[in-house]
Design an enzyme around this catalytic site. Structure first.
Site, mmCIF file in Angstrom:
data_model
loop_
_atom_site.group_PDB
_atom_site.id
_atom_site.type_symbol
_atom_site.label_atom_id
_atom_site.label_comp_id
_atom_site.label_asym_id
_atom_site.label_seq_id
_atom_site.Cartn_x
_atom_site.Cartn_y
_atom_site.Cartn_z
ATOM 1 N N GLU A 461 0.820 -1.156 0.052
ATOM 2 C CA GLU A 461 0.021 0.047 -0.141
ATOM 3 C C GLU A 461 0.956 1.164 0.096
ATOM 4 O O GLU A 461 0.720 2.126 0.922
ATOM 5 C CB GLU A 461 -1.153 0.113 1.278
ATOM 6 C CG GLU A 461 -1.943 -1.211 0.898
ATOM 7 C CD GLU A 461 -3.093 -1.263 2.350
ATOM 8 O OE1 GLU A 461 -4.273 -1.471 1.828
ATOM 9 O OE2 GLU A 461 -2.533 -1.247 3.349
ATOM 10 N N GLU A 528 -4.780 -9.744 0.002
ATOM 11 C CA GLU A 528 -5.671 -9.529 1.355
ATOM 12 C C GLU A 528 -6.977 -9.743 0.961
ATOM 13 O O GLU A 528 -7.480 -9.118 -0.066
ATOM 14 C CB GLU A 528 -5.468 -8.218 1.964
ATOM 15 C CG GLU A 528 -3.901 -7.738 2.479
ATOM 16 C CD GLU A 528 -3.827 -6.578 2.901
ATOM 17 O OE1 GLU A 528 -4.787 -5.869 3.337
ATOM 18 O OE2 GLU A 528 -2.737 -6.022 3.205
#
Length: 1016
Positions: A461, A528
């Site tokens: 991220e 994820e």
């Protein structure tokens, strides 16, 4: 570099991230003798500095003891601190949890690389006596993990500076170390340029939180060892390449030898003497036909490297474990040893509820056993390199690893969920390139020899840009034996080449299918998925079903493994698990740290029941004659397993048998079972259950551990299917002005015209109804419910559960029965009606029929139920239902139909925030009992029910943010439902429960059950 050159300016300069730090190298261990090396003994050439250090804490650099490193500086009056450990968990500073935002957001207006004025400093002092074995020899110090930046001095002399919290930083002490007592001083700063790169979703700590040790080296020392154990194109023949990088140029005539042993200890290859040409040496060993490494069969070879002085004297011995495997991208598929791999994985932080990220061997062993026992085959090291021991355990026990570098800059490009990269770092900013590449190199150089690592990850991220692209290029050039992962290119396709696979977070199953159906150019993984916050992991099967539908779907990694909750004492000295904000930390993201399928104390949560089933490698379908077994294992057969088959009728075991198996990987077979003749003739509900269990003890589980199961349910109807007759006898009815009493031998029921419900039910003189049954349309909001805004959008059902009006009540009597019926209406749900009819029969049982009349324009129902309270003395339960752990309409694949018992106190799940939990679907019968086994039973009259028994009501749970806010237990709360909304789990910030697991409010529903005395 002299002391005067050390400056605090380095903290905020992206160009300075290491000063005098030694080059990164492999994590191999080395010894003076072959015997020690082959035994894996503790290293005698290391000396631990763990333990008690003198310590001073300063809230800001200006208040630190600036000269504490000087010789003669007195630490009298200082405190002590334990190393390894976090400063904030030992009594200093502010424990803080934040997710995406930077920890100073809203406190100070900063942009990279600016640092906050509040920058806590920990000053550490360790006095040590130099071990005699190191006296006169090279001496180095290794800091395995320090958060986030630190300066080091020895005996008053500046040694070096380093950043990167999660890879080792090592320094040469030799010029300044002395015989006898030495003084090592370390200044640790919580904030540095590294802080902008370490914006992970975790608790923000600082300090020396991994091991610290001194080490010396032999006269000729392999500073770095690289081993690659590869397979040929047939995946049968192995070649081992080994290269040595020496700490210094070796004397002429020095040499090394290599000897390779297979997993059984037999020597399979040896090298001749390898001249140590300057500071390097390399060799290639032909291992012949080898036993490949995989997570299913983690077969490790042992490479012995011996280094010899010119006269032949042994100087150094190294044993490096190696696994022959080939991981590659071929025809758009990720293949391990030639076979398509599916990652059944989880993201894992290093975490302990008492020590934070300062974890030990026991923590790791517990974690790896839980992973293996629950069929997980892969781990992503979210979002930083772990301790070396973790990779060694993954090699040994068998887990595939995505090794992720220490990089996350979430708050620089995403604000409250919106992608806004106006000041993103590292982006394409050249000043951030070297500091980021250094983190990549530190990970690769240390971890490169572990066969469990199959993918390098460029971090997490951090959006996209040229810097991350350069990391991906470095990984590929440095190590072509592994693939490269990075999810962030999803946000900027200009940098799509930074990842070898399409990797997305929290994509819905439909979105994944859309990608896989549109001529994809890369394989897909969910790095994820299944955000396991609170009561979650609903709908996981919609993801795992993609494994068989789309070859390019190659699995995913659940977020995440363990709740990040910390033990804290309340004002009364009682310990509990706390989350963000509980420590006075602001800003904070509160309970968003509770996303684990394992509780923070290391116990498995009920969510694991579903994970284990959906991640199984063997699919079992039993029938009356046989068990069909389909193996989706890639490499392991079933020789280590036994098949246990059982027949149950109405929850009672009638027959059990076991058999050995010989099914190859990827094969299907049918194994006969021998049910006794006539064993399924009698009417009833039969379960044929097949279970695969370990035949012998394994590293990760004991013999008898179940790895997979399957059930088939068969209903045998009676030959005479007529409506069962009513119990014999009559009932006596007494209608008063306010109440209606119905009586029989040994029992009595009382209905109220005023309270509009059953208000009393007594068997043997004992009152069972403490508060009357009432309609319930609301469940205590789960974390996922809150994420979708359900308390706002569905609040009408909360109000309807709190108050209703009885429009009509009615008493009717027939031979042997009396029926009292109520029809309720609700001001917040116009048009909805709920009718409840209680038919009391001569044996004291009550048949309860509930009918819901729907209406348009209302949100879906959270639950359709009746709820009442009974005495807390009825604190035990016995179930014939799907269990044994809680389950829901979208999380019931891992549940099995059977009989199980549990105390009421143990039925709710221990989620960080109190919420709906403890539900069971497929309920045939539920007994609520006291300690003597007496109480009442709820039996499904037709279709199975959903039931919940809890010490707390939905409203009590709804109003508590912590377990300790719940009131003392006075009642046992019983909820009997036709249906309950699924729990969802695609994410926890807006993803709704999938439509098939909702309850449309505009439809009509009915359910019925029988309430009666328990039977022994």
């Amino acid at each position: 570099m002299s002391d005067r050159q050390a400056t605090l300016d380095w903290l905020g300069d992206p160009a300075v991230f290491k000063v005098n730090r030694l080059d990164a190298h492999s994590d191999h261990r080395y010894y003076a003798t072959v015997e020690e090396a082959e035994a894996g003994a503790p290293m005698k050439m290391r000396h631990s500095l763990n333990g008690s250090w003198s310590f001073h804490y300063a809230a800001n650099p200006s208040s630190r003891p600036a000269d504490f490193h000087a010789e003669g500086f007195s630490t009298a009056g200082w405190s002590t601190i334990q190393v390894p450990g976090h400063i904030q968990l030992q009594g200093w500073g502010q424990t803080q949890y934040v997710n995406t935002m930077y920890p100073w957001d809203g406190v100070e207006a900063l942009r990279p690389p600016q640092l906050p004025e509040h920058n806590p400093v920990g000053s550490y002092v360790k006095e040590f006596d130099l071990p005699a074995s190191m006296d006169g020899r090279p001496v180095h110090v290794s800091f395995q993990g320090v958060e986030t930046a630190f300066y080091v001095w020895l005996n008053g002399q500046f040694i070096g500076y380093a950043e990167d919290s999660f890879t080792p930083s090592e320094f040469d002490l030799t010029p300044h170390v002395r015989s006898g007592t030495n003084r090592l001083t370390v200044a640790v700063y919580q904030r540095s340029t590294g802080s902008w790169l370490e914006d992970q979703d975790f608790w923000r700590f600082s300090g020396i939180f991994r091991d610290v040790y001194l080490y010396t080296t032999p006269d000729i020392h392999a500073y770095d060892l690289e081993v690659r154990a590869d397979l040929d194109e047939t995946y049968r023949l192995g070649t081992l390449s080994a290269s040595l990088r020496l700490a210094a140029e070796a004397p002429a005539g020095s040499y090394a030898r290599l000897r390779l042993r297979d997993p059984q200890g037999a020597v399979v290859a040896e090298s001749a003497a390898l001249p140590l040409d300057g500071a390097r040496a390399s060799a290639v060993l032909d291992a012949g036909e080898v036993q490949p490494w995989s997570a299913e069969l983690p077969r490790l070879y042992s490479l012995l490297v011996t280094i010899h002085a010119p006269g032949g004297e042994l100087v150094e011995a190294i044993v490096q474990k190696a696994g022959f495997r080939r991981f590659e991208l071929k025809d758009k598929l990720m293949l391990l040893n030639g076979k398509r791999i599916v990652f059944r994985g989880v993201n894992r932080h290093e975490f302990n509820s008492r020590t934070g990220r300062a974890i030990g061997k026991e923590d790791m062993l517990r974690d790896i056993r839980i992973l293996k026992q629950n069929n997980m085959n892969a781990v992503r090291t979210s979002h930083y390199p772990n301790q070396t021991l973790w990779y060694e355990l993954c090699d040994e026990y068998g887990l595939y690893v995505i090794d992720e570098m220490n990089l996350e800059t979430h708050g620089s490009w995403q604000k409250m969920g919106a992608v806004e990269p106006s000041w993103n770092v590292p982006g394409s900013l050249p000043e951030w390139r070297d500091i980021v590449l250094d983190r990549a190199a530190s990970m690769v150089e240390r971890d490169k020899n572990h066969p469990s690592i199959v993918i390098w990850s460029c971090g997490n991220e951090s959006y996209a840009g040229e810097v991350i692209r350069s990391v991906a290029t470095y990984f590929r050039e440095r190590d072509p034996s592994r693939l490269v992962h990075y999810e962030g290119v999803f946000h900027d396709r200009e940098f799509d080449d930074a990842s070898d696979m399409e990797s997305r977070m929290y994509a819905k199953p439909a979105d994944i299918e859309a990608y896989l159906s549109d001529d994809p150019q890369k394989p897909y993984i969910s790095c994820e998925y299944m955000h396991a916050m609170g009561n979650s992991v609903g709908g996981m099967h919609l993801y795992t079903e993609l494994e068989d539908k789309h070859p390019l779907y190659q699995g995913g990694f659940i977020w995440d493994y363990m709740d990040q909750a910390l033990v804290r004492k309340d004002r009364y000295g009682r310990e509990h698990l706390a989350y963000g904000g509980d420590f006075g930390d602001r800003p904070t993201d509160y309970s968003f740290c509770g996303n684990g399928i394992v509780h923070a104390d290391g116990t498995v949560s009920p969510k694991m029941q579903e994970v284990k089933f959906l991640y199984r490698s063997y699919r079992l379908t039993p029938s009356r004659e046989s068990v069909a077994i389909r193996s989706v294992a890639l490499f392991a057969g079933t020789g280590h397993l036994e098949l246990v088959s059982r027949l149950l009728r109405d929850g009672v075991i009638l027959h059990e048998e076991s058999a050995g198996l010989d099914i190859g990987p990827g094969e299907e077979a049918s194994v006969p079972i021998g049910l006794p003749e006539g064993s399924m003739d009698a009417p009833g509900e039969y379960v044929i259950e097949a279970s695969l269990r370990l035949r012998d003890d394994q590293l990760w589980a004991d013999a008898g551990h179940e790895v997979a199961f399957g059930q088939t349910i068969i209903r045998v109807e009676p030959a005479d299917a007529a409506e069962p007759s009513l119990p014999a006898g009559e009932v006596s009815v007494v209608e008063g002005d306010v109440n209606i009493g119905v009586y029989g031998r040994g029992w009595q029921a009382l209905f109220s015209k005023q309270a509009h419900s059953l208000v009393s039910l007594r068997y043997g003189g004992r009152e069972l109804v403490e508060t009357p049954p009432m309609p319930l349309f609301w469940r205590a909001s789960t974390d996922n419910d809150k994420g979708t805004g359900m308390p706002f959008t569905h609040g009408a059902w909360l109000a309807a559960s709190m108050a209703r009006r009885c429009a009509v009540w009615e008493l009717t009597q027939e031979a042997g029965t009396a029926t009292v019926a109520y029809r309720y209406v609700f001001s917040t749900a116009p048009g909805v009606e709920l009718s409840v009819a209680y038919t009391v029969r001569a044996d004291g049982t009550i048949r309860v029929r509930t009918a819901y009349k729907g209406a348009a324009g209302l949100p879906d129902l959270p639950i359709l139920a009746l709820a009442f309270k009974t005495s807390a003395d009825l604190g035990e339960t016995r179930w014939l239902a799907l269990g044994p752990e809680e389950n829901y309409s979208d999380r019931s694949h891992g549940a099995r139909l059977g009989t199980f018992s549990r105390a009421v106190a143990d039925l709710p799940s221990r989620y960080l925030v109190p919420q709906e939990s403890g539900n069971r679907t497929g309920v045939r019968r539920l007994d609520v009992l006291d300690a003597e086994g007496k109480g009442f039973a709820v039996s499904a009259a037709s279709e199975p029910l959903e039931c919940n028994v809890s010490p707390h009501s939905a409203m009590e749970l709804e109003n508590a943010a912590h377990v300790w806010e719940l009131p003392p237990v006075h009642f046992t709360n019983v909820t009997i439902a036709a249906r309950q909304l699924g729990v969802g789990g695609d994410d926890s910030w807006g993803a709704p429960v999938h439509p098939q697991f909702r309850i449309p409010s505009d439809q009509d529903y009915a359910f019925e059950f029988i309430l009666g005395p328990s039977q022994d």
